[in-house]
Design a protein around this motif. Structure first.
Motif, mmCIF file in Angstrom:
data_model
loop_
_atom_site.group_PDB
_atom_site.id
_atom_site.type_symbol
_atom_site.label_atom_id
_atom_site.label_comp_id
_atom_site.label_asym_id
_atom_site.label_seq_id
_atom_site.Cartn_x
_atom_site.Cartn_y
_atom_site.Cartn_z
ATOM 1 N N CYS A 166 68.782 28.038 57.585
ATOM 2 C CA CYS A 166 67.914 28.368 56.455
ATOM 3 C C CYS A 166 67.289 29.739 56.613
ATOM 4 N N ASN A 167 67.592 30.451 57.686
ATOM 5 C CA ASN A 167 66.993 31.761 57.956
ATOM 6 C C ASN A 167 65.476 31.671 58.019
ATOM 7 N N ARG A 168 64.968 30.605 58.621
ATOM 8 C CA ARG A 168 63.529 30.443 58.737
ATOM 9 C C ARG A 168 63.072 30.989 60.083
ATOM 10 N N THR A 169 61.793 31.379 60.171
ATOM 11 C CA THR A 169 61.233 31.772 61.449
ATOM 12 C C THR A 169 61.405 30.581 62.394
ATOM 13 N N PRO A 170 61.690 30.737 63.671
ATOM 14 C CA PRO A 170 61.848 31.981 64.422
ATOM 15 C C PRO A 170 63.226 32.623 64.315
ATOM 16 N N PHE A 171 64.014 32.234 63.331
ATOM 17 C CA PHE A 171 65.376 32.772 63.223
ATOM 18 C C PHE A 171 65.518 33.694 62.017
ATOM 19 N N ASP A 172 64.440 34.263 61.496
ATOM 20 C CA ASP A 172 64.564 35.041 60.269
ATOM 21 C C ASP A 172 64.851 36.508 60.562
ATOM 22 N N LEU A 173 65.847 36.728 61.432
ATOM 23 C CA LEU A 173 66.153 38.103 61.830
ATOM 24 C C LEU A 173 66.720 38.939 60.706
ATOM 25 N N SER A 174 67.320 38.266 59.694
ATOM 26 C CA SER A 174 67.882 39.063 58.602
ATOM 27 C C SER A 174 66.776 39.548 57.676
ATOM 28 N N GLU A 175 65.537 39.121 57.923
ATOM 29 C CA GLU A 175 64.429 39.622 57.103
ATOM 30 C C GLU A 175 63.392 40.313 57.974
ATOM 31 N N ALA A 176 63.816 40.754 59.170
ATOM 32 C CA ALA A 176 62.862 41.323 60.114
ATOM 33 C C ALA A 176 62.324 42.638 59.578
ATOM 34 N N GLU A 177 61.151 42.593 58.942
ATOM 35 C CA GLU A 177 60.666 43.803 58.262
ATOM 36 C C GLU A 177 60.308 44.910 59.243
ATOM 37 N N SER A 178 59.999 44.562 60.498
ATOM 38 C CA SER A 178 59.634 45.612 61.442
ATOM 39 C C SER A 178 60.833 46.457 61.844
ATOM 40 N N GLU A 179 62.051 45.898 61.757
ATOM 41 C CA GLU A 179 63.234 46.654 62.177
ATOM 42 C C GLU A 179 64.094 47.057 60.988
ATOM 43 N N LEU A 180 64.111 46.236 59.937
ATOM 44 C CA LEU A 180 65.081 46.447 58.861
ATOM 45 C C LEU A 180 64.401 46.687 57.524
ATOM 46 N N ASN A 181 63.178 47.220 57.533
ATOM 47 C CA ASN A 181 62.394 47.365 56.305
ATOM 48 C C ASN A 181 62.139 46.009 55.666
ATOM 49 N N MET A 182 63.117 45.445 54.972
ATOM 50 C CA MET A 182 62.829 44.156 54.343
ATOM 51 C C MET A 182 63.955 43.156 54.525
ATOM 52 N N GLY A 183 65.148 43.649 54.880
ATOM 53 C CA GLY A 183 66.237 42.699 55.059
ATOM 54 C C GLY A 183 67.301 42.869 54.001
ATOM 55 N N TYR A 184 68.144 41.845 53.859
ATOM 56 C CA TYR A 184 69.320 41.984 52.994
ATOM 57 C C TYR A 184 68.947 42.109 51.528
ATOM 58 N N HIS A 185 67.733 41.695 51.136
ATOM 59 C CA HIS A 185 67.372 41.793 49.718
ATOM 60 C C HIS A 185 66.447 42.986 49.454
ATOM 61 N N GLN A 186 66.594 44.032 50.244
ATOM 62 C CA GLN A 186 65.705 45.178 50.090
ATOM 63 C C GLN A 186 65.821 45.849 48.723
ATOM 64 N N GLU A 187 67.058 45.966 48.208
ATOM 65 C CA GLU A 187 67.271 46.687 46.948
ATOM 66 C C GLU A 187 67.022 45.803 45.736
ATOM 67 N N TYR A 188 66.716 44.552 45.949
ATOM 68 C CA TYR A 188 66.607 43.631 44.822
ATOM 69 C C TYR A 188 65.203 43.632 44.250
ATOM 70 N N SER A 189 65.141 43.410 42.946
ATOM 71 C CA SER A 189 63.844 43.333 42.286
ATOM 72 C C SER A 189 63.904 42.202 41.278
ATOM 73 N N SER A 190 62.778 41.920 40.649
ATOM 74 C CA SER A 190 62.711 40.946 39.574
ATOM 75 C C SER A 190 63.235 39.577 40.010
ATOM 76 N N MET A 191 63.885 38.847 39.101
ATOM 77 C CA MET A 191 64.256 37.465 39.399
ATOM 78 C C MET A 191 65.428 37.375 40.361
ATOM 79 N N LYS A 192 66.188 38.480 40.529
ATOM 80 C CA LYS A 192 67.268 38.428 41.506
ATOM 81 C C LYS A 192 66.692 38.297 42.913
ATOM 82 N N LEU A 193 65.596 39.009 43.154
ATOM 83 C CA LEU A 193 64.882 38.821 44.416
ATOM 84 C C LEU A 193 64.321 37.404 44.474
ATOM 85 N N GLY A 194 63.793 36.961 43.315
ATOM 86 C CA GLY A 194 63.241 35.615 43.250
ATOM 87 C C GLY A 194 64.270 34.562 43.628
#
Lengths: 350, 165
Positions: free
Chosen positions: A218-246
């Motif tokens: 589920c990419n939940r903490t402590p395994f949420d490395l694909s959303e590690a904002e300290s290393e990857l800004n925001m993760g795989y959904h960085q370019e997404y906005s609006s309901m696509k991010l939702g």
């Protein structure tokens, strides 16, 4: 078995209504999971949490959803447009697909008809869940790649390799459970637990492995490395906005709900009511089915709470620690669990 | 037309169309995604043949594992149209001839097999169900099954050895 030769329109209608109800219900639970997450986080950090929209902030998820819908939709000009839209859609689709095989309760009797509270009782239920989980990677990978952003791509690769790695240990934990149940149908597995003991008594280690893998899938903490904002800004959904991010954020909560349902089904008796003999109260009819469903929901809620509890307690792993845990600890442990289970099953049958 | 026939024609058309798109697509990532659609269509055919186990294993192994690795590699290599090598026309011609010959072999094989398989297709065909498949694999074909698993194991060990170098 589905009759494909002649179309039974009444059955089709019944199933369509059931699908609509279950999908709506999953979305509703996921919606209020976001609220629960914020409230639990607030409680653990000695804050109040959302309390403005409605009494106790109970309308907060609606406000969040409305906000996401009205935000400006931005598709980066250097992105691959079709795949950029396909990514979040796939993430949501694969999250919703698993609920097709979960048995929500015993049969309902309405209008002189028996209505099973399960969309499809396929005889390969567990494998279906496993297949859908393994397809869940595509949402992250396609979205991350189509964004045409190096951070997104790195996060997508991280997420995908994490999901692939933890699938193996999860599959082996499944096999140990299957040796005991002898069936792949989720309905049969629950029925066995209703008449006998819950599987958690036979497979405690298997459940632990499964739980850790579910957190990772589920990419939940402590395994949420694909959303590690300290290393990857925001993760795989960085370019997404609006309901696509939702959709991406929401898919995580749907995944959490469904994986809690699967864990409750496989190890904690599904819709079985603890300390209660269902066979002695068949005259209760539909009320028994409803009580079972409520009991199932309570079990699921406990799991969802545990997921959140872990998120606000444990810090994130480092990437090499994640891989070491998956490949060098969980897989050998799962293999040992499988071998011991196999030996015991063989010995008991002789 | 029954529901099965409708599904059969739909899945066949989908499989052929997406197989063509795998070849036609300029972008290698699109090719991989179309190939995943092909696997889905073939899994649908397995379900029509009452072989749910094969269908789901096809999805787990091919769509869920192998194609993810394909996608991984292609995304990391970042292939694009410019980097694709241009082959000369002689090789293209040879490819067309070879493809046509393969098509002919396949068409003749299907034509001669058409008579035999008809009787099997109309029976209930429960061989794809997991109980029957498991029984056959572990009794009748146990030696080839075990040998192929040893082959897989040695391939895995080989991959690890090469990766360690």
């Amino acid at each position: 078995m589905i009759h494909l030769l002649t179309i039974d329109w009444l059955l089709m209608l019944e199933k369509l209504i059931l699908i609509a109800i279950i999908v709506m219900f999953s979305l509703l639970v996921a919606m209020y999971s976001t609220y629960a997450e914020r409230k639990i986080a607030a409680f653990m950090q000695d804050r109040i949490g959302p309390n403005r929209a409605g009494p106790f902030g109970i309308l907060q998820p609606l406000a969040d959803g409305g906000k996401l819908f009205f935000k400006e939709e931005i598709i980066p000009s250097s992105s691959n447009k079709i795949l950029f839209i396909l990514g979040p859609s796939l993430a949501m689709l694969t999250a919703m697909m698993t609920c097709a095989v979960v048995p929500w309760s015993t049969d309902l009797h309405l209008f002189n008809k028996t209505i099973p509270l399960q969309i499809a009782d396929v005889n390969i239920g567990i494998l279906y869940v496993f297949a859908v989980v393994s397809l869940g990677v595509y949402g992250i990978m396609i979205g991350g790649w189509a964004s045409n952003n190096k951070f997104s791509l790195l996060a997508a690769l991280r997420g995908a390799s994490q999901v692939i790695s933890y699938e193996l240990a999860m599959g082996i934990a499944f096999i140990a459970l299957l040796m005991l149940t002898g069936s792949l149908s989720l309905r049969t597995i629950v029925e066995q637990q209703v008449t006998s003991h819950w599987n958690i008594w036979y497979q405690p280690l298997g459940f632990l492995i499964f739980f850790v893998c579910a957190l990772a899938e589920c990419n939940r903490t402590p395994f949420d490395l694909s959303e590690a904002e300290s290393e990857l800004n925001m993760g795989y959904h960085q370019e997404y906005s609006s309901m696509k991010l939702g959709f991406y954020l929401f898919a995580e909560y749907v995944n959490m709900f469904i994986s809690s349902a699967i864990m409750a089904t496989l190890y904690f008796g599904g819709y079985d009511i603890p300390f209660f003999n269902e066979a002695a109260h068949t005259d209760w009819g539909n009320w028994l089915a409803i009580a079972g469903a409520v009991c199932f929901m309570i079990k699921i809620s406990i799991f969802i709470f545990t997921f959140m509890w872990i998120r606000w307690t444990v810090p994130r792993f480092r990437y090499d620690q994640l891989m070491t845990l998956g490949w060098k600890k969980l897989i050998p442990l799962a293999l040992a669990n499988m071998l011991i289970t196999g030996a015991v099953v063989l010995w008991m049958h002789k | 037309m029954t529901a099965t026939e409708i599904l059969f024609w739909f899945l066949s058309a989908l499989a052929l169309f997406s197989a063509l798109m795998v070849l036609i697509s300029k972008n290698p990532v699109h090719s991989v995604l179309w190939l995943i659609v092909v696997f889905f269509a073939i899994s649908g055919h397995y379900i029509l043949l009452n072989a749910q186990f094969l269908a789901i294993v096809n999805l787990i192994v091919y769509a869920g594992a192998i194609m993810v690795l394909f996608l991984f590699v292609i995304m990391l290599m970042n292939l694009n149209n410019a980097s694709e090598p241009q082959r000369n026309s002689l090789i293209k011609l040879a490819g067309v001839v070879a493809g046509c010959l393969l098509l002919m072999v396949m068409v003749s094989a299907v034509r001669s097999a058409g008579e035999i398989s008809h009787s099997q297709a109309t029976s209930d065909g429960g061989i794809g169900l997991i109980e029957n498949l498991g029984t056959v694999l572990f009794t009748q074909y146990v030696v080839p099954f075990e040998i192929s698993s040893v082959l897989f194991l040695s391939a895995m060990v080989g991959a690890v050895v090469i990766g360690k170098k």
